[in-house]
Scaffold this active site. Structure first.
Site, short mmCIF file in Angstrom:
data_model
loop_
_atom_site.label_atom_id
_atom_site.label_comp_id
_atom_site.label_asym_id
_atom_site.label_seq_id
_atom_site.Cartn_x
_atom_site.Cartn_y
_atom_site.Cartn_z
N GLY A 46 0.86 -1.18 0.00
CA GLY A 46 0.00 0.00 0.00
C GLY A 46 0.89 1.23 0.00
O GLY A 46 2.08 1.16 0.33
N GLN A 51 2.82 10.20 1.59
CA GLN A 51 4.13 9.55 1.73
C GLN A 51 5.09 9.93 0.60
O GLN A 51 6.30 9.76 0.75
CB GLN A 51 3.97 8.03 1.76
CG GLN A 51 3.26 7.51 3.02
CD GLN A 51 3.17 6.02 3.04
OE1 GLN A 51 2.23 5.45 2.47
NE2 GLN A 51 4.13 5.36 3.66
N CYS A 95 5.73 0.26 7.99
CA CYS A 95 5.38 1.44 7.20
C CYS A 95 6.58 1.86 6.36
O CYS A 95 7.70 1.90 6.86
CB CYS A 95 4.98 2.60 8.13
SG CYS A 95 4.45 4.08 7.25
N LEU A 96 6.34 2.17 5.10
CA LEU A 96 7.45 2.54 4.22
C LEU A 96 8.07 3.87 4.62
O LEU A 96 9.19 4.19 4.24
CB LEU A 96 6.96 2.59 2.76
CG LEU A 96 6.51 1.23 2.20
CD1 LEU A 96 5.96 1.40 0.80
CD2 LEU A 96 7.64 0.22 2.24
N HIS A 137 -4.75 1.38 7.29
CA HIS A 137 -3.41 1.97 7.47
C HIS A 137 -3.22 3.14 6.51
O HIS A 137 -2.72 4.20 6.89
CB HIS A 137 -2.35 0.88 7.22
CG HIS A 137 -0.92 1.36 7.31
ND1 HIS A 137 -0.08 1.02 8.33
CD2 HIS A 137 -0.20 2.15 6.48
CE1 HIS A 137 1.11 1.59 8.14
NE2 HIS A 137 1.05 2.28 7.03
N GLU A 138 -3.69 2.95 5.24
CA GLU A 138 -3.50 4.01 4.24
C GLU A 138 -4.43 5.20 4.50
O GLU A 138 -4.00 6.35 4.37
CB GLU A 138 -3.75 3.46 2.83
CG GLU A 138 -2.86 2.28 2.42
CD GLU A 138 -1.39 2.51 2.66
OE1 GLU A 138 -0.66 1.54 2.87
OE2 GLU A 138 -0.94 3.68 2.69
N HIS A 141 -3.04 7.44 6.97
CA HIS A 141 -2.03 8.35 6.41
C HIS A 141 -2.67 9.64 5.90
O HIS A 141 -2.12 10.73 6.07
CB HIS A 141 -1.27 7.69 5.24
CG HIS A 141 -0.05 6.90 5.63
ND1 HIS A 141 1.04 7.44 6.26
CD2 HIS A 141 0.23 5.59 5.46
CE1 HIS A 141 1.94 6.49 6.47
NE2 HIS A 141 1.49 5.36 5.99
O1 K2U Z 1 1.58 2.75 4.01
C1 K2U Z 1 2.63 2.12 3.95
O2 K2U Z 1 3.66 2.49 4.52
C2 K2U Z 1 2.65 0.84 3.19
C3 K2U Z 1 2.66 -0.32 4.10
C4 K2U Z 1 1.23 -0.77 4.16
C5 K2U Z 1 0.90 -1.75 5.25
C6 K2U Z 1 1.44 -1.66 6.51
C7 K2U Z 1 1.06 -2.58 7.48
C8 K2U Z 1 0.14 -3.57 7.21
C9 K2U Z 1 -0.41 -3.64 5.95
C10 K2U Z 1 -0.04 -2.73 4.98
C11 K2U Z 1 3.72 -1.21 3.49
O3 K2U Z 1 3.15 -2.07 2.61
S1 K2U Z 1 4.73 -1.92 4.70
C12 K2U Z 1 5.34 -3.33 4.05
C13 K2U Z 1 4.46 -4.50 4.29
C14 K2U Z 1 4.45 -5.48 3.36
C15 K2U Z 1 3.66 -6.60 3.58
C16 K2U Z 1 2.89 -6.73 4.73
C17 K2U Z 1 2.90 -5.72 5.66
C18 K2U Z 1 3.69 -4.59 5.44
ZN ZN Z 2 2.49 3.52 6.18
#
Ligand code: K2U
Ligand code: ZN
Length: 173
Positions: A46, A51, A95-96, A137-138, A141
């Site tokens: 996501g 971001q 979180c990225l 989560h998104e 943000h």
């Molecule tokens: O918003 C973001 O930073 C993207 C996250 C989204 C996310 C975080 C936690 C749980 C679900 C989605 C990134 O995708 S973090 C990397 C990731 C990859 C696989 C599973 C969980 C997190």
């Molecule tokens: Zn995030």
């Protein structure tokens, strides 16, 4: 399409409540495509517009984790949760914008979300499992909320200090 740099916490733009998208433009569609490319490259499942420094209510997702399955990229303008289940689920989130930091977060297990799609059509769907966690989560943000905001002040401060150190080191590189 081009990769966009991902902002790292702490950054005031990540704490901002983003503005609704009033009209779908080709620039916004290009931004959505760039966000999908940036998300896949990270890799992530996501990504929200703030971001990448754009304070508009736009998120992209693709929570298909099985590499053999077809990807399912989603673009959601002005997403909003219109129903949330009583049932809750806990997931170790990352979180990225807060690299290499993970913590358990509890959220409603299922949510019904309404949004405007890339083609300008109104959509509504029920999200469960990892899709439900990711869409919440998104959308957080877009409201300037990070998963660390659900943690204790002490844990949040520890993670913030680690990110400040990381940013100092990256600035030297
Ligand atoms: O918003 C973001 O930073 C993207 C996250 C989204 C996310 C975080 C936690 C749980 C679900 C989605 C990134 O995708 S973090 C990397 C990731 C990859 C696989 C599973 C969980 C997190
Ligand atoms: Zn995030």
């Amino acid at each position: 399409m081009s990769l966009r740099p991902i902002l790292i916490h702490p950054d005031p733009r990540l704490k901002t409540v983003c503005a609704p998208v009033s009209a779908l433009t080709d620039d916004l569609r290009r931004l959505a495509d760039d966000m999908l490319e940036t998300m896949y490259e990270a890799p992530g499942i996501g990504l929200a517009a703030p971001q990448v420094g754009v304070l508009s209510r736009l998120i992209v997702m693709d929570c298909v984790k099985d590499r053999d399955a077809a990807p399912r990229p989603m673009v959601l303008f002005n997403p909003e949760v219109v129903w949330a289940s009583e049932a809750r689920s806990t997931y170790e989130e990352g979180c990225l914008s807060i690299p290499e930091q993970f913590a358990e977060v509890e959220r409603p297990a299922e949510v019904r979300v309404r949004w405007t799609g890339r083609d300008g059509r109104e959509e509504e769907d029920l999200f469960s499992g990892l899709w439900a966690i990711c869409v919440q989560h998104e959308i957080d943000h877009l409201n300037g909320r990070l998963f660390i905001d659900y943690l204790s002040p002490l844990r949040r401060q520890m993670i913030t200090r680690r990110m400040q150190k990381l940013k100092r080191e990256r600035a030297k590189a």
